[in-house]
Design an enzyme around this catalytic site. Structure first.
Site, PDB file in Angstrom:
ATOM      1  N   LYS A  93     -23.060  -6.437  -7.261  1.00  0.00           N
ATOM      2  CA  LYS A  93     -22.811  -5.050  -7.584  1.00  0.00           C
ATOM      3  C   LYS A  93     -22.658  -4.934  -9.097  1.00  0.00           C
ATOM      4  O   LYS A  93     -22.377  -5.925  -9.775  1.00  0.00           O
ATOM      5  CB  LYS A  93     -21.626  -4.510  -6.815  1.00  0.00           C
ATOM      6  CG  LYS A  93     -20.370  -5.323  -6.869  1.00  0.00           C
ATOM      7  CD  LYS A  93     -19.381  -4.760  -5.854  1.00  0.00           C
ATOM      8  CE  LYS A  93     -18.035  -5.444  -5.974  1.00  0.00           C
ATOM      9  NZ  LYS A  93     -17.788  -6.363  -4.860  1.00  0.00           N
ATOM     10  N   SER A 142     -11.772 -10.770  -9.992  1.00  0.00           N
ATOM     11  CA  SER A 142     -12.202  -9.380  -9.913  1.00  0.00           C
ATOM     12  C   SER A 142     -11.124  -8.387 -10.305  1.00  0.00           C
ATOM     13  O   SER A 142     -10.601  -8.429 -11.408  1.00  0.00           O
ATOM     14  CB  SER A 142     -12.739  -9.098  -8.512  1.00  0.00           C
ATOM     15  OG  SER A 142     -13.415  -7.869  -8.501  1.00  0.00           O
ATOM     16  N   ASP A 169     -18.130  -5.540 -11.901  1.00  0.00           N
ATOM     17  CA  ASP A 169     -19.083  -5.226 -10.834  1.00  0.00           C
ATOM     18  C   ASP A 169     -18.752  -3.933 -10.087  1.00  0.00           C
ATOM     19  O   ASP A 169     -19.553  -3.456  -9.297  1.00  0.00           O
ATOM     20  CB  ASP A 169     -19.274  -6.408  -9.867  1.00  0.00           C
ATOM     21  CG  ASP A 169     -17.991  -6.883  -9.224  1.00  0.00           C
ATOM     22  OD1 ASP A 169     -16.920  -6.289  -9.495  1.00  0.00           O
ATOM     23  OD2 ASP A 169     -18.048  -7.866  -8.455  1.00  0.00           O
ATOM     24  N   ARG A 170     -17.573  -3.358 -10.326  1.00  0.00           N
ATOM     25  CA  ARG A 170     -17.227  -2.116  -9.628  1.00  0.00           C
ATOM     26  C   ARG A 170     -17.339  -0.913 -10.564  1.00  0.00           C
ATOM     27  O   ARG A 170     -17.361  -1.069 -11.780  1.00  0.00           O
ATOM     28  CB  ARG A 170     -15.793  -2.174  -9.107  1.00  0.00           C
ATOM     29  CG  ARG A 170     -15.590  -3.257  -8.090  1.00  0.00           C
ATOM     30  CD  ARG A 170     -14.201  -3.169  -7.514  1.00  0.00           C
ATOM     31  NE  ARG A 170     -14.028  -4.190  -6.505  1.00  0.00           N
ATOM     32  CZ  ARG A 170     -13.161  -4.110  -5.513  1.00  0.00           C
ATOM     33  NH1 ARG A 170     -12.362  -3.060  -5.418  1.00  0.00           N
ATOM     34  NH2 ARG A 170     -13.067  -5.068  -4.627  1.00  0.00           N
TER      35      ARG A 170
END
Ligand code: VG1
Ligand code: CO
Length: 542
Positions: free
Chosen positions: A375, A112, A280-281
């Site tokens: 997300k 991530s 995803d952010r």
């Protein structure tokens, strides 16, 4: 040819909030990745002949790991793998592809927002057939299995050419290399009024997106530039790099400073945004107006009906416990059910699968909806663009309106990263022991009303999750939450979440730092942060 390899277990393969994350060097240890992947396969049943989706954020070791997983899927009896070209797939794209193609599950290679490169971090996550993170039950089994594994299966033959889309075979398993963007871009096309956004861009709306040399580069270029007509200069750092250009692909005000500074200029972008390593952010900054992720969730909830994919309204909303209560106010006003879950996306997945909610989000810059089970960074940016195109006002105006209607949750998260683990654990233990003494205590930030440790009963799968953060609630609605991160790879990270609610009619235009200054001081003294960690200040404030 299928090969069975004897191996011995490792004792550090416990998956955290978001899969297994370690230094690259650890993942390069002989059999380390193989043990974990085989442990995952050993804990699943009924995948023979079925499809596995594989892709990652392009960080160092992504290609080697992708090859290993494909070879192990072939040897373990999967029928087909769907792999992103060059081993690239964002986390939300994996989630969508699993759902769209009815896959058995998927593997995402990413750590991530953690830094990459040979000295950086690597990670692996397993997602199930709903497209969301593996359930707690499965991940617990995987951890147990990783401690007793004695052998794994791998296909020893030619490597797959990841650079060309198309279909080939490895043993009897079909290997399909797919364009990473196509399916995802089609989904966005279904949800948003692309013509309205394109018209807004054509009318001179200035948009800037920082892909941070991570996975969203190709997605952002295809959607924002090719489809919506933004100039190529609108996407910066758009080529994925193995080391993310030396930066942390973490879309916050520290690591995405370039776009923040641009947005603070008079001639800067009307909307600046960024996403993280695996896409995803999201970070949302209007002209001279930073939007906290918690506020972003609330604004999206209040305005979702303006977006075609959500024109029928929302079933309900959810936020993680440390996320501010801004969305609660919107849910209350709209008569929507609101759920408060522990940190991490898997809890939202159950609520989404059960049809209880449409929208959910976390203070850590993760927002998404029922369209996937992860997300989704670019989705959140498109939500904002679509809302701006429909309302035809600035981000700052939207925020001012919102606060006037619902009040304002002044909010910040203070991270004390890479502190000594013993000190961090001692801090939590001591604070936990003092919880029952806190109510009634008078502090600089006011009188403490309640103190507890968050636990969650999941009505959908009837699981119970404890130890999810220590909460100190003050009279008047302010709150301090303490939690240890589950995603760091060095020492421990203490997260302190600080929030003050200012009701309608109050001062809604203060600087956040001023509005929560007394809570910040109290957050440090109450938990003895300096005494336990040696730190007087956090090193990241978001
Ligand atoms: C952090 C965030 C959390 C998020 C998780 C995974 O976890 O706080 O909200 O779900 O990262 O995000 P922690 O345990 O370090 O606080 V990501 O973008 O890694 O998939
Ligand atoms: Co991420």
């Amino acid at each position: 040819m299928r090969d069975t390899v004897a191996t011995t277990p490792f004792d550090d393969q416990k998956p955290g909030t978001s899969g297994l994350r370690k230094k690259v060097a650890r993942f390069q240890t002989e059999n380390y990745l193989e043990n974990y992947v085989q442990s995952v396969f050993d804990c699943l049943s009924g995948y023979e002949g079925k499809t596995l989706v594989v892709g990652g954020d392009g960080r160092f070791h992504n290609r080697e790991a992708t090859q290993i997983i494909i070879a192990m899927a072939a040897a373990n009896g999967f029928g087909r793998v769907l792999v992103g070209q060059d081993g690239i797939l964002s986390t939300p794209a994996v989630s969508h592809i699993i759902r769209k193609h009815g896959a058995f599950g998927g593997i995402v290679l990413s750590a991530s927002h953690n830094p990459g490169g040979p000295d950086g971090d690597f990670g692996i996550k397993y997602n199930g057939e709903n497209g969301g993170p593996g359930t707690q039950a499965v991940m617990d089994r995987v951890e147990a299995r990783s401690r007793e594994i004695t052998q794994y299966q791998i296909w020893r033959d030619d490597e797959v050419d990841l650079s060309q889309t198309g279909t080939s075979k490895l043993g009897s398993m079909k290997v399909e290399i797919v364009d990473p963007v196509t399916d995802y871009a089609e989904l966005m096309e279904e949800l948003f009024d692309m013509d309205a956004i394109a018209a807004m861009f054509k009318g001179g709306f200035n948009f800037l997106f920082d892909a941070m040399h991570a996975v969203t580069g190709p997605y952002a270029k295809a959607i924002f530039c090719d489809r919506l007509g933004a100039p190529s200069s609108a996407v910066i750092n758009g080529t994925p790099k193995e080391d993310f250009g030396g930066g942390h692909p973490d879309p916050n005000l520290v690591h995405a400073k370039t776009i923040y500074e641009a947005a603070m200029r008079d001639d800067g972008p009307d909307l600046a945004a960024a996403s993280d390593g695996d896409g995803d952010r999201n970070l949302i900054i209007g002209k001279k107006c930073f939007v906290t992720p918690s506020d972003s969730l609330a604004v999206i909830a209040a305005n979702a009906h303006l977006v075609p994919g959500y024109a029928d309204g929302l079933k309900g909303v959810a936020r993680s416990m440390p996320t501010s209560g801004a969305v609660d106010r919107v849910a209350e006003a709209m008569g929507l059910p609101m759920y408060e879950t522990p940190t991490g996306w898997k809890f939202f997945g159950n609520l989404l699968d059960a049809g209880d909610i449409t929208l959910c989000g976390e203070e850590s810059a993760g927002t998404s909806s029922s369209h996937v089970r992860e997300k989704d960074g670019l989705w959140a940016v498109l939500m904002w663009l679509n809302i701006l195109a429909a309302r035809k006002v600035s981000v700052a105006d939207i925020m001012a309106d919102h606060y006037e209607q619902y009040g304002r949750n002044y909010y910040a998260r203070h991270d004390y990263e890479e502190v000594d683990s013993q000190g961090a654990n001692d801090l939590v233990t001591a604070l936990r022991a003092s919880l029952s003494d806190l109510p009634g205590r008078v502090t600089e930030a006011g009188t403490i009303q309640q103190a507890d440790e968050f636990a969650y009963y999941d009505q959908v799968d009837e699981s119970y999750t404890e130890g999810q953060g220590l909460r100190v609630l003050f009279e008047g609605g302010s709150r301090i939450v303490y939690r240890l991160s589950g995603t760091g790879t060095v020492g421990s990270t203490l997260r302190v979440y600080i929030e003050r609610y200012e009701p309608v009619g109050g001062d809604l235009t203060r600087e956040t730092g001023d509005a929560i200054a007394d809570l910040i001081t109290t957050s440090r003294s109450l938990a003895g942060i300096e005494r336990h960690t040696g730190r007087t200040e956090p090193n990241v404030i978001t």
